[in-house]
Design a protein around this motif. Structure first.
Motif, short mmCIF file in Angstrom:
data_model
loop_
_atom_site.label_atom_id
_atom_site.label_comp_id
_atom_site.label_asym_id
_atom_site.label_seq_id
_atom_site.Cartn_x
_atom_site.Cartn_y
_atom_site.Cartn_z
N GLU A 15 -4.17 13.71 -13.98
CA GLU A 15 -4.91 12.48 -13.60
C GLU A 15 -4.24 11.34 -12.68
N ALA A 16 -3.26 11.32 -12.38
CA ALA A 16 -2.45 10.56 -11.58
C ALA A 16 -2.94 11.02 -10.21
N ASP A 17 -2.70 12.42 -10.06
CA ASP A 17 -3.25 13.16 -8.72
C ASP A 17 -4.72 12.63 -8.35
N VAL A 18 -5.55 12.58 -9.29
CA VAL A 18 -7.07 12.57 -8.91
C VAL A 18 -7.21 10.98 -8.64
N ARG A 19 -6.31 10.01 -9.44
CA ARG A 19 -6.35 8.48 -8.99
C ARG A 19 -6.07 8.40 -7.45
N ILE A 20 -4.97 9.23 -7.28
CA ILE A 20 -4.55 8.91 -5.92
C ILE A 20 -5.45 9.21 -4.89
N GLU A 21 -5.96 10.56 -5.27
CA GLU A 21 -7.01 11.13 -4.01
C GLU A 21 -8.20 10.27 -3.95
N LEU A 22 -8.50 9.71 -5.09
CA LEU A 22 -9.75 8.71 -4.94
C LEU A 22 -9.26 7.61 -4.19
N ALA A 23 -8.27 6.95 -4.71
CA ALA A 23 -7.89 5.79 -4.01
C ALA A 23 -7.55 6.12 -2.27
N ILE A 24 -7.23 7.32 -1.95
CA ILE A 24 -7.20 7.33 -0.42
C ILE A 24 -8.40 7.30 0.20
N VAL A 25 -9.35 8.12 -0.52
CA VAL A 25 -10.48 7.98 0.19
C VAL A 25 -11.21 6.73 0.36
N LEU A 26 -11.01 6.01 -0.84
CA LEU A 26 -11.67 4.65 -0.84
C LEU A 26 -11.01 3.72 0.24
N TYR A 27 -9.63 3.89 0.55
CA TYR A 27 -8.93 3.15 1.36
C TYR A 27 -9.39 3.55 2.82
N GLN A 28 -9.65 4.81 3.22
CA GLN A 28 -10.10 5.48 4.33
C GLN A 28 -11.49 4.89 4.88
N VAL A 37 -6.68 -0.35 -3.97
CA VAL A 37 -6.70 0.89 -4.23
C VAL A 37 -5.28 1.29 -4.93
N ALA A 38 -4.32 0.70 -4.64
CA ALA A 38 -2.81 0.64 -5.32
C ALA A 38 -3.16 0.39 -6.79
N GLN A 39 -3.93 -0.46 -7.11
CA GLN A 39 -4.21 -0.85 -8.60
C GLN A 39 -4.83 0.54 -9.20
N LEU A 40 -5.80 1.09 -8.38
CA LEU A 40 -6.65 2.07 -8.95
C LEU A 40 -5.75 3.33 -8.99
N ALA A 41 -4.71 3.51 -8.36
CA ALA A 41 -3.86 4.65 -8.40
C ALA A 41 -2.93 4.50 -9.57
N LYS A 42 -2.55 3.28 -9.83
CA LYS A 42 -1.69 2.68 -10.86
C LYS A 42 -0.19 2.89 -10.25
N ILE A 43 -0.13 2.58 -8.96
CA ILE A 43 1.26 2.60 -8.11
C ILE A 43 1.11 1.36 -7.37
N SER A 44 2.58 1.14 -7.07
CA SER A 44 2.78 -0.31 -6.18
C SER A 44 1.93 -0.28 -4.74
N ALA A 45 1.65 -1.13 -4.18
CA ALA A 45 1.10 -1.16 -3.06
C ALA A 45 2.20 -0.49 -1.88
N ASP A 46 3.40 -0.78 -2.16
CA ASP A 46 4.35 -0.13 -1.32
C ASP A 46 4.42 1.45 -1.41
N ASP A 47 4.41 1.88 -2.75
CA ASP A 47 4.35 3.29 -2.63
C ASP A 47 3.03 3.99 -2.26
N PHE A 48 1.97 3.39 -2.35
CA PHE A 48 0.57 3.81 -2.02
C PHE A 48 0.83 3.76 -0.25
N TYR A 49 1.20 2.81 0.23
CA TYR A 49 1.44 2.87 1.49
C TYR A 49 2.21 4.02 2.13
N GLN A 50 3.08 4.12 1.28
CA GLN A 50 4.23 5.30 1.80
C GLN A 50 3.59 6.58 1.71
N ILE A 51 2.59 6.71 0.59
CA ILE A 51 1.90 8.05 0.61
C ILE A 51 0.84 8.06 1.84
N LEU A 52 0.15 6.98 2.21
CA LEU A 52 -0.48 7.09 3.61
C LEU A 52 0.33 7.37 4.66
#
Length: 103
Positions: A15-28, A37-52
Motif C-alpha cells: 500500500e505504501a508503494d502504491v501511495r508513493i507512485e500515485l503521489a509522484i504522478v499527481l506531483y508531476q 502529495v507527501a501527505q497522500l504518500a504518508k511521508i514527510s515532504a523532505d522524504d518525498f522530495y528525496q524520492i523525486l
C-alpha cells in the motif's frame, strides 16, 4: 473523500508503494502541491522530495544547505494547523525545556 481500490493479491507492491507512485504522478501533473502529495504518500515532504531527486524528477539544489522554497512552504503549511491546535510551541519554550533537562 476516500477511495477504495482493490488490488490483486499477487501484486508486488505494498500500500505504501502504491501511495508513493500515485503521489509522484499527481506531483508531476501539478495536480497537488508537494506538501499534499507527501501527505497522500504518508511521508514527510523532505522524504518525498528525496524520492523525486533519486528518480531524477527534480534536481537537487546546488548548495546542500539551501532549502527549496517549495519545501519551506510545505513545512509552513503543515506547521500552521499544528500551531492553531496548540501542538507546536515557540522555540523559546522548547529551549527552556532543554535547559531544565541539563541543569
Amino acid at each position: 473523500m476516500q477511495i477504495t481500490i482493490a488490488l490483486p493479491d499477487n501484486l508486488p507492491l505494498t500500500e505504501a508503494d502504491v501511495r508513493i507512485e500515485l503521489a509522484i504522478v499527481l506531483y508531476q501533473q501539478h495536480s497537488l502541491s508537494l506538501d499534499k502529495v507527501a501527505q497522500l504518500a504518508k511521508i514527510s515532504a523532505d522524504d518525498f522530495y528525496q524520492i523525486l531527486i533519486n528518480r531524477d524528477i527534480v534536481t537537487p539544489p546546488a548548495d546542500p544547505d539551501d532549502e527549496l522554497a517549495e519545501l519551506i512552504l510545505a513545512s509552513l503549511r503543515n506547521s500552521m494547523p499544528q500551531v492553531k491546535q496548540g501542538k507546536l510551541h515557540p522555540i523559546s519554550e522548547l529551549w527552556q525545556g532543554i535547559v531544565k533537562l541539563y541543569s
